[in-house]
Scaffold this motif. Sequence first.
Motif, PDB file in Angstrom:
ATOM      1  N   ASP A 273     -27.936-135.611 -40.183  1.00 60.77           N
ATOM      2  CA  ASP A 273     -28.953-134.852 -39.388  1.00 60.77           C
ATOM      3  C   ASP A 273     -28.237-134.895 -37.921  1.00 60.77           C
ATOM      4  OD1 ASP A 273     -31.853-136.717 -40.670  1.00 60.77           O
ATOM      5  OD2 ASP A 273     -30.485-134.881 -41.273  1.00 60.77           O
ATOM      6  N   ASP A 274     -27.528-135.858 -37.248  1.00 54.16           N
ATOM      7  CA  ASP A 274     -26.983-135.872 -36.242  1.00 54.16           C
ATOM      8  C   ASP A 274     -25.873-134.659 -36.045  1.00 54.16           C
ATOM      9  OD1 ASP A 274     -26.693-139.243 -35.293  1.00 54.16           O
ATOM     10  OD2 ASP A 274     -28.279-137.839 -35.009  1.00 54.16           O
ATOM     11  N   GLU A 275     -25.203-134.373 -37.174  1.00 55.41           N
ATOM     12  CA  GLU A 275     -24.079-133.305 -37.216  1.00 55.41           C
ATOM     13  C   GLU A 275     -24.888-132.191 -37.230  1.00 55.41           C
ATOM     14  OE1 GLU A 275     -19.960-133.036 -38.819  1.00 55.41           O
ATOM     15  OE2 GLU A 275     -21.491-132.722 -40.495  1.00 55.41           O
ATOM     16  N   GLU A 276     -26.046-131.745 -37.882  1.00 58.06           N
ATOM     17  CA  GLU A 276     -26.672-130.664 -37.869  1.00 58.06           C
ATOM     18  C   GLU A 276     -27.196-129.996 -36.791  1.00 58.06           C
ATOM     19  OE1 GLU A 276     -29.024-130.246 -41.394  1.00 58.06           O
ATOM     20  OE2 GLU A 276     -27.268-130.541 -42.694  1.00 58.06           O
ATOM     21  N   ALA A 277     -27.746-131.234 -35.966  1.00 56.09           N
ATOM     22  CA  ALA A 277     -28.273-130.907 -34.853  1.00 56.09           C
ATOM     23  C   ALA A 277     -27.295-130.598 -33.662  1.00 56.09           C
ATOM     24  CB  ALA A 277     -29.049-132.313 -34.120  1.00 56.09           C
ATOM     25  N   GLU A 278     -26.066-131.230 -33.822  1.00 53.95           N
ATOM     26  CA  GLU A 278     -24.902-130.858 -32.931  1.00 53.95           C
ATOM     27  C   GLU A 278     -24.447-129.569 -33.240  1.00 53.95           C
ATOM     28  OE1 GLU A 278     -23.668-132.979 -30.881  1.00 53.95           O
ATOM     29  OE2 GLU A 278     -21.820-131.752 -30.149  1.00 53.95           O
ATOM     30  N   ILE A 279     -24.387-129.050 -34.413  1.00 50.20           N
ATOM     31  CA  ILE A 279     -24.002-127.635 -34.866  1.00 50.20           C
ATOM     32  C   ILE A 279     -25.087-126.592 -34.349  1.00 50.20           C
ATOM     33  CG2 ILE A 279     -23.300-126.075 -36.878  1.00 50.20           C
ATOM     34  CD1 ILE A 279     -22.240-128.328 -38.278  1.00 50.20           C
ATOM     35  N   ALA A 280     -26.207-126.924 -34.377  1.00 50.44           N
ATOM     36  CA  ALA A 280     -27.266-126.078 -33.880  1.00 50.44           C
ATOM     37  C   ALA A 280     -27.340-125.840 -32.722  1.00 50.44           C
ATOM     38  CB  ALA A 280     -28.616-126.791 -34.336  1.00 50.44           C
ATOM     39  N   ARG A 281     -26.707-126.971 -31.856  1.00 46.00           N
ATOM     40  CA  ARG A 281     -26.718-126.935 -30.348  1.00 46.00           C
ATOM     41  C   ARG A 281     -25.558-126.316 -29.831  1.00 46.00           C
ATOM     42  NH1 ARG A 281     -25.176-130.310 -26.251  1.00 46.00           N
ATOM     43  NH2 ARG A 281     -24.123-131.784 -27.618  1.00 46.00           N
ATOM     44  N   THR A 282     -24.308-126.494 -30.358  1.00 43.79           N
ATOM     45  CA  THR A 282     -23.065-125.983 -29.859  1.00 43.79           C
ATOM     46  C   THR A 282     -22.293-124.966 -30.715  1.00 43.79           C
ATOM     47  OG1 THR A 282     -21.798-127.862 -30.916  1.00 43.79           O
ATOM     48  CG2 THR A 282     -22.591-128.152 -28.770  1.00 43.79           C
ATOM     49  N   GLY A 283     -22.805-124.939 -31.949  1.00 41.85           N
ATOM     50  CA  GLY A 283     -22.142-123.833 -32.509  1.00 41.85           C
ATOM     51  C   GLY A 283     -20.873-124.105 -33.498  1.00 41.85           C
ATOM     52  N   ARG A 284     -20.379-125.186 -33.140  1.00 41.35           N
ATOM     53  CA  ARG A 284     -19.100-125.717 -33.851  1.00 41.35           C
ATOM     54  C   ARG A 284     -19.329-127.003 -34.084  1.00 41.35           C
ATOM     55  NH1 ARG A 284     -18.204-124.549 -28.800  1.00 41.35           N
ATOM     56  NH2 ARG A 284     -17.213-126.065 -27.541  1.00 41.35           N
ATOM     57  N   ARG A 285     -18.275-127.492 -35.201  1.00 42.92           N
ATOM     58  CA  ARG A 285     -18.416-128.775 -35.677  1.00 42.92           C
ATOM     59  C   ARG A 285     -17.943-129.894 -35.080  1.00 42.92           C
ATOM     60  NH1 ARG A 285     -15.026-131.024 -39.378  1.00 42.92           N
ATOM     61  NH2 ARG A 285     -15.797-132.520 -40.548  1.00 42.92           N
ATOM     62  N   ASP A 286     -16.724-129.696 -34.459  1.00 40.27           N
ATOM     63  CA  ASP A 286     -16.100-130.937 -33.616  1.00 40.27           C
ATOM     64  C   ASP A 286     -15.556-130.305 -32.383  1.00 40.27           C
ATOM     65  OD1 ASP A 286     -13.730-132.975 -34.649  1.00 40.27           O
ATOM     66  OD2 ASP A 286     -14.809-132.754 -32.812  1.00 40.27           O
ATOM     67  N   VAL A 287     -16.399-130.603 -31.452  1.00 34.44           N
ATOM     68  CA  VAL A 287     -16.130-130.213 -29.868  1.00 34.44           C
ATOM     69  C   VAL A 287     -14.670-130.314 -29.698  1.00 34.44           C
ATOM     70  CG1 VAL A 287     -16.770-130.597 -27.448  1.00 34.44           C
ATOM     71  CG2 VAL A 287     -18.481-130.719 -29.233  1.00 34.44           C
ATOM     72  N   ASP A 288     -13.893-131.495 -29.760  1.00 39.48           N
ATOM     73  CA  ASP A 288     -12.526-131.680 -29.561  1.00 39.48           C
ATOM     74  C   ASP A 288     -11.666-130.905 -30.159  1.00 39.48           C
ATOM     75  OD1 ASP A 288     -13.549-135.061 -28.974  1.00 39.48           O
ATOM     76  OD2 ASP A 288     -13.068-133.611 -27.571  1.00 39.48           O
ATOM     77  N   VAL A 289     -11.872-130.686 -31.685  1.00 41.61           N
ATOM     78  CA  VAL A 289     -10.707-130.174 -32.372  1.00 41.61           C
ATOM     79  C   VAL A 289     -10.846-128.760 -32.235  1.00 41.61           C
ATOM     80  CG1 VAL A 289      -9.991-129.900 -34.797  1.00 41.61           C
ATOM     81  CG2 VAL A 289     -10.702-132.241 -33.632  1.00 41.61           C
ATOM     82  N   GLU A 290     -12.203-127.889 -32.384  1.00 39.90           N
ATOM     83  CA  GLU A 290     -11.989-126.754 -32.899  1.00 39.90           C
ATOM     84  C   GLU A 290     -12.168-125.770 -31.509  1.00 39.90           C
ATOM     85  OE1 GLU A 290     -15.325-126.154 -35.253  1.00 39.90           O
ATOM     86  OE2 GLU A 290     -14.479-127.940 -36.622  1.00 39.90           O
ATOM     87  N   ALA A 291     -11.383-124.802 -31.551  1.00 44.48           N
ATOM     88  CA  ALA A 291     -11.426-123.818 -30.141  1.00 44.48           C
ATOM     89  C   ALA A 291     -12.955-123.260 -30.151  1.00 44.48           C
ATOM     90  CB  ALA A 291     -10.443-122.782 -30.392  1.00 44.48           C
ATOM     91  N   PRO A 292     -13.417-123.070 -28.974  1.00 41.36           N
ATOM     92  CA  PRO A 292     -14.863-122.391 -28.692  1.00 41.36           C
ATOM     93  C   PRO A 292     -14.738-121.189 -29.454  1.00 41.36           C
ATOM     94  CG  PRO A 292     -13.697-122.614 -26.823  1.00 41.36           C
ATOM     95  CD  PRO A 292     -12.694-123.335 -27.657  1.00 41.36           C
ATOM     96  N   THR A 293     -15.811-120.651 -29.685  1.00 42.02           N
ATOM     97  CA  THR A 293     -15.884-119.448 -30.292  1.00 42.02           C
ATOM     98  C   THR A 293     -16.657-118.204 -29.170  1.00 42.02           C
ATOM     99  OG1 THR A 293     -18.124-119.985 -30.925  1.00 42.02           O
ATOM    100  CG2 THR A 293     -16.485-120.308 -32.794  1.00 42.02           C
ATOM    101  N   GLY A 294     -16.188-118.570 -28.190  1.00 35.61           N
ATOM    102  CA  GLY A 294     -16.663-117.773 -26.855  1.00 35.61           C
ATOM    103  C   GLY A 294     -15.775-116.667 -26.695  1.00 35.61           C
ATOM    104  N   ALA A 295     -14.666-116.478 -27.479  1.00 35.85           N
ATOM    105  CA  ALA A 295     -13.765-115.452 -27.428  1.00 35.85           C
ATOM    106  C   ALA A 295     -14.565-113.947 -27.601  1.00 35.85           C
ATOM    107  CB  ALA A 295     -12.668-115.423 -28.294  1.00 35.85           C
TER     108      ALA A 295
END
Lengths: 451, 287
Positions: B130-152
């Motif tokens: 549930d925490d992970e799904e909330a995080e994805i809903a909030r920031t749009g990606r799974r792992d803040v440190d690893v994945e590049a932001p999708t703001g391109a």
Amino acid sequence: MARQKSLPSAPEASGHLADKTLIIDNGAHTLKAGLATHLDDTPPNLDSCHIIPNVIARSQRDKRTYIGPEYSDCLDFGELAYRRPVEKGFIVHWEAEKAVWERSFLHKDDAVVKCDPEETSLILTEAPNAPVALQRNADEMVFEEFGFAGYYRTIAPTLNAYAPSPFPSTATSVSGVPLECLLIIDVGHSHTTVTPLHHGRPFQHAIKRLEIGGKTLTNQMKLLISRTFDVHREDHIVSEIKEDVCFVSQDFNADLERVWRGGRYDPRAVDASLLVDYVLPDYETIKRGYARPHDPAVKLRDIMLGIGTEGGRREHVLTIANERFVVPELLFSPADIGMRQAGLAGMVLQSIDALPAGFRQAYLANILVVGGTSKLPGFVQRLESELRSLVDVDEVVRVARAEEPAKNVWLGGAGMAKSADLMRSLIVTRQEYAEHGDGWARRVFAGKARR
Amino acid sequence: MATGPLRFRTPHIEELPTTGSRQAPGFAWVAVSGAQDDPAKNWGTSNRKRARASLGGPTDQQREALSARQQREVERKIRDLNSDNSKNAAELPIPKKEGGAGASTVARAGKTPNTKKILGSGKTFAHYLDDEEAEIARTGRRDVDVEAPTGAQRPSKTPLARRKTREESSMSGSPAPITPVAPPALPRISQALSFGETTTLDAEEEGDDAVPPLPSSAEMEALLNAPPLTYSQARSAPPTPGAPPPRRFCETCGYWGRVKCMKCGAMTCSVSCKEEHDQSKCLKMYA
């Protein structure tokens, strides 16, 4: 931004690669652990892989708690209460897992694999598609609590690419060089995953998971046996029954017909070759249950009182008929219990369909089955025939099971640990972790950052 | 004026279960037509057979669509099957190992603040999911440190139904990977790639139409470097709609189920098994 990690003891200044590597294949049912070293060239030995039950069990009868390897010392497995640190394939309860690890590796007298974490690198496996928080927890526990000198975390199927290939036509692999195309079906305790690997790297979008594993089969077996005799709390005994008598039927409809007693108005003769009498253990005279072919002449009530048995002992006998093959059938059609997922063959095809079309034949021809539940007799044959019926006639389908399905992931990890260059490129040392932080470490494990 | 229980002619709406199985069809519409569906003939019907036969639709899919209660039962049974049977195990205390008293308490609690938190947390796997799904809903990606932001690229305001897929858009043929926000589009990369592909790794296939080309190394890198799916996305999909309906077995002996108990809906294979069911297992004993 690098967060400075505070480690309890100062890491070594040089950050060189430790001599010994501890490889832990951390499963939900058992840990497969052993040491390997890159200093000598002998191929990894399966005997150095120890299987340690990953459980904390309390026996009401003994009033004792068994942690990890002590579980096999238990004399009476009846009505044990279990606590498993691994849930759905991921280490969730670190308090319990730490107790198991300490008992197995750090116990001063009786460790199964004696090692000193400060001087050992660790290769730890996890299940695919882990929640990020659990990965972070694992990294922090390994470095900050146990203090391993180096660490590499990967998903379990990738290590299979470094183990010797079971396909007869493939040349023997050099240690450290992964196999090129491999589709791994890992039939584990909590679930079954399908992972296509290319040179040891997984195609992430094609990893599929079926939520049926050995645990589901054991629980279903408990339900079916409890129709005659209540075994709901006897997890260990039913698990043994499942391992002893279950098999995968090649023709389910025909086998079900063979053991049907018939209706009231059309009784049929049951084919007794499929029936099995299972003698339950009572942990006084019979220490471990065993199966024998069904003997209709034997009267169960007499046997319960000890009349007509060898040595006059009392035997509690269960007759197991269609549960033998109905339970493993769940893997191939989960819809039997109402689960809305495709069976194993359908899932393999879903995974292959997600790959580029050019790889389809390559992966259909290199399917490797690992995992404890795949030891069911007839499993590989049934999977192969189902797959063949679902693909075109001119496509080659080759399915093989690893020689030691439970230990194959460990064997791959040991093969990887033999190559010092490979280790140096993968391992994150304590010093680097202290400098760069856990986010950087996770990027390295995901292959996104160069060291 | 109906004096019996009210019968509402609602469309058959299938309740989505809350735990997983997101690929299940949303709902099945029932065509309310025909004399047999006339509510006047059905009011006051407490006979479940008649109600079932009339409310169910003509097609197989509608007949198979389980009622919400049955679905909840099935979900509960599956959850039990996949459980560890550890109802009382959460309280199993881990025995202290023999050793120095001061050292053991420090070691039990954890050496650093992070590990203390990890060792002391009582979170279960469901919490982490549930925490992970909330995080994805909030920031749009799974792992803040690893994945590049999708703001391109600017987040698209086109509704999903009207977005062109990569095949139809004029930009198809480029090897850039599709972001993980749209996982169903990923399998379509394979068609787009092999369609617009010019350089191949296999030189022999020039004249052989039957062998599809392998993707180029740039596309391979893109595929292999793609971020992992979340736990729920990786569940395998339901079987194709053309698959045979789920098989039902006899509750008493395990053979094929041939007759359905009118009161509780369980299937049995023959008269003797049915009598056994009626005496001990039928829910009418408790209801």
